[in-house]
Design a protein around this motif. Structure first.
Motif: not given
Lengths: 119, 119
Positions: B30-49
């Motif tokens: 039921t839950a869905l997440y989008w994250y963005r990860q630049s090269l060699g970096q951590g996860l940046e939260f974008l949006i959560y359903f």
């Protein structure tokens, strides 16, 4: 807002030795979940271990164990008998179940620690 | 499906073009997440359903970014007028919400990501 801090950008360990990755977090909640994820060069994120805050016993999964210090808000990962396949980026993550859908359940990640296992 | 599926796995686009990234979560999650990860970096939260609740869009970096989740399943992340700084790996994850007053999601399962390159 919750924050997760991983203070070690990179670490190295000799094969078969033990290494500990540190993680601290900030929250005012009493009930929450903590995770360690592994991301090898293949880019696939893999769950390594999970800890529920209400459980006093430290979680263990084979060669992986955690040292969960709730009062200190610390959640370190110990890898015993390190193997070459353990080389990866490791992320600590926090989730607050919350009492409302608007507040809880979002996964917050630390910046990651690159672990290199040397032969 | 057996796991979280993302498409395309790689996308090269020209600056100024729009792109759509697709995520097919694990069936029943039921839950869905989008994250963005630049090269060699951590996860940046974008949006959560989460189910039928209003999504948590607090991580979207600008109004060029938007996401939808149709029928509580497949999600599409759209980036309009792409810029070079949008180049990154976009990761999708899903989890199952256990519900209840202090319900929580199980651990998140990740797709292999879409590597977006804006030239």
């Amino acid at each position: 807002a919750q924050t997760v801090t991983q203070s070690q950008p990179e670490m190295s360990v000799q094969e078969a030795e033990t290494v500990t990755l540190s993680c601290t977090y900030d929250t005012s909640e009493n009930n929450y979940y903590l995770f360690w994820y592994k991301q090898p060069p293949s880019r696939q994120m893999i769950l390594v271990i999970r800890q529920e805050a209400y459980k006093q016993q430290n979680a263990t999964e084979n060669r992986f164990s955690v040292n969960f210090q709730k009062a200190a808000k610390s959640f370190s990962l110990k890898i015993s008998d390190s193997q070459l396949g353990d080389t990866a980026m490791y992320f600590c993550a926090f989730m607050n179940p919350g009492v409302s859908m608007e507040y809880g359940n979002k996964l917050v990640f630390g910046a990651g620690t690159i672990l290199r296992v040397k032969s | 499906g057996a796991g979280v599926s993302q498409s395309p796995s790689n996308k090269v686009t020209e600056k100024g073009k729009d792109v759509e990234l697709r995520c097919d979560p694990i069936s029943g999650h039921t839950a869905l997440y989008w994250y963005r990860q630049s090269l060699g970096q951590g996860l940046e939260f974008l949006i959560y359903f989460q189910g039928n609740s209003a999504p948590d869009k607090s991580g979207l970096p600008s109004d060029r970014f938007s996401a939808e989740r149709t029928g509580g399943s497949v999600s599409t992340l759209t980036i309009q007028r792409t810029q070079q700084e949008d180049s990154a790996v976009y990761l999708c994850a899903s989890s199952f919400y256990r519900g209840g007053y202090r319900g929580a999601n199980t651990e998140a399962f990740f797709g292999q990501g879409t590597r977006l390159t804006v030239v």
